[in-house]
Motif scaffolding. Structure first.
Motif, PDB file in Angstrom:
ATOM      1  N   CYS A  60      51.277  53.798  42.119  1.00  0.00           N
ATOM      2  CA  CYS A  60      51.569  54.837  41.125  1.00  0.00           C
ATOM      3  C   CYS A  60      50.767  56.101  41.399  1.00  0.00           C
ATOM      4  O   CYS A  60      51.289  57.225  41.307  1.00  0.00           O
ATOM      5  CB  CYS A  60      51.274  54.316  39.713  1.00  0.00           C
ATOM      6  SG  CYS A  60      52.429  53.044  39.135  1.00  0.00           S
ATOM      7  N   LEU A  65      52.752  59.644  39.769  1.00  0.00           N
ATOM      8  CA  LEU A  65      53.596  59.438  38.591  1.00  0.00           C
ATOM      9  C   LEU A  65      52.912  59.905  37.314  1.00  0.00           C
ATOM     10  O   LEU A  65      51.688  59.804  37.175  1.00  0.00           O
ATOM     11  CB  LEU A  65      53.962  57.952  38.466  1.00  0.00           C
ATOM     12  CG  LEU A  65      54.677  57.313  39.665  1.00  0.00           C
ATOM     13  CD1 LEU A  65      55.011  55.858  39.358  1.00  0.00           C
ATOM     14  CD2 LEU A  65      55.927  58.091  40.026  1.00  0.00           C
ATOM     15  N   VAL A  70      54.467  55.612  34.710  1.00  0.00           N
ATOM     16  CA  VAL A  70      53.520  54.540  35.020  1.00  0.00           C
ATOM     17  C   VAL A  70      53.727  53.374  34.062  1.00  0.00           C
ATOM     18  O   VAL A  70      53.766  52.207  34.460  1.00  0.00           O
ATOM     19  CB  VAL A  70      52.064  55.040  34.949  1.00  0.00           C
ATOM     20  CG1 VAL A  70      51.091  53.863  35.020  1.00  0.00           C
ATOM     21  CG2 VAL A  70      51.787  56.020  36.079  1.00  0.00           C
TER      22      VAL A  70
END
Length: 285
Positions: A60, A65, A70
């Motif tokens: 992530c 993100l 996430v």
């Protein structure tokens, strides 16, 4: 159609691949940003590996993100973990024997601490020893075993990487539990001595002359300080419940404190090698 768990693994992988493509990244670039191996990215995206929460967090971060996304991918991971477990007859996603996903999990960790009471830790196994391990898995095929052995040996390169720390604690019984032939174990124990000399590795052995601090039910591998991997006959399970990880850490500490390291451990391994040489000579007469 696969099992419910496999379907959810594929859903997680498809979503992560889509996010990577949207970000304009190749798998190699994402792997570098996340600090994981490129095979890990590939296996997660293809639904062949369940990432630990730590690995998913790294992916992530590598993808950049936002918080809602996430949470979305973490929910997908939770869905995988809460899916009905595969039955014993359910084929593994890539046909590989149990143990290969553990290799990927270890590859992504910076601190690995492994306690074993029956089988040598995956990261210390010679190719021939690993072959016997994978062949003992139910339903293993020669082709899958060959691929698994090659993957395991390749993963062991992390032992030599600066910035990583690996601590292995074994009972003496592990050193004396042998597959194949005495000569196989002589080569395996010689490898242990070579690995023990690395600055990134600590190898401890609990001699049979000392009582165990606890009666272990199985071996386990701690991944950083956030997860623990437990290998069974059919699969691997990565647990990240803080209370459970803490319990395994306490158990590891007990065995670590009871084990001998350094010169004492090397002397013990050399003594076991002497016994295997005598056994080898007696069987070849």
């Amino acid at each position: 159609m696969g099992s419910e768990r496999q379907e959810r693994m594929r859903a997680l992988g498809v979503r992560l691949r889509g996010l990577r493509v949207e970000a304009g990244l190749t798998g190699a670039v994402l792997a570098e940003r996340a600090g994981v191996g490129q095979p890990t990215v590939s296996k997660v995206e293809n639904g062949r590996m369940v990432p630990s929460p730590d690995v998913l967090g790294r992916l992530c971060d590598g993808l950049g993100l936002d918080a809602p996304t996430v949470r979305e991918v973490r929910d997908l991971l939770i869905a995988v973990e809460t899916a009905a477990p595969d039955t014993p007859d359910t084929p593994r996603p890539d046909g590989a024997p149990a143990g290969t996903l553990l290799d990927d999990a270890v590859r992504t960790a910076r601190l690995v601490r492994s306690f074993q009471c029956v089988v040598l830790p995956a990261m210390l196994q010679s190719a021939e020893y690993a072959r016997h391990v994978f062949q003992s898995a139910p339903g293993a095929t020669p082709e899958a075993v060959g691929r698994a052995v090659a993957t395991r040996v390749e993963r062991q390169s992390v032992l030599y990487e600066p910035g990583r720390e690996s601590v292995f604690v074994l009972t003496e019984g592990v050193l004396r539990t042998w597959p194949g032939t005495p000569s196989l174990m002589l080569a395996q124990l010689d490898r242990l001595l070579a690995v023990e000399s690395l600055s990134t590795v600590r190898l401890g052995v609990l001699p049979w002359t000392r009582p165990v601090p606890a009666l272990p039910r199985h071996g386990f591998t701690l991944l950083d300080r956030t997860a623990v991997a437990v290998e069974t006959l059919r699969d691997e399970r990565v647990l990240d419940d803080p209370a459970e990880v803490a319990a395994y850490e306490d158990t590891f500490t007990c065995f670590e404190e009871a084990a001998v390291f350094g010169a004492e451990a090397r002397e013990l391994v050399l003594g076991v090698m002497k016994d295997f040489r005598n056994l080898d000579e007696s069987t070849t007469r």
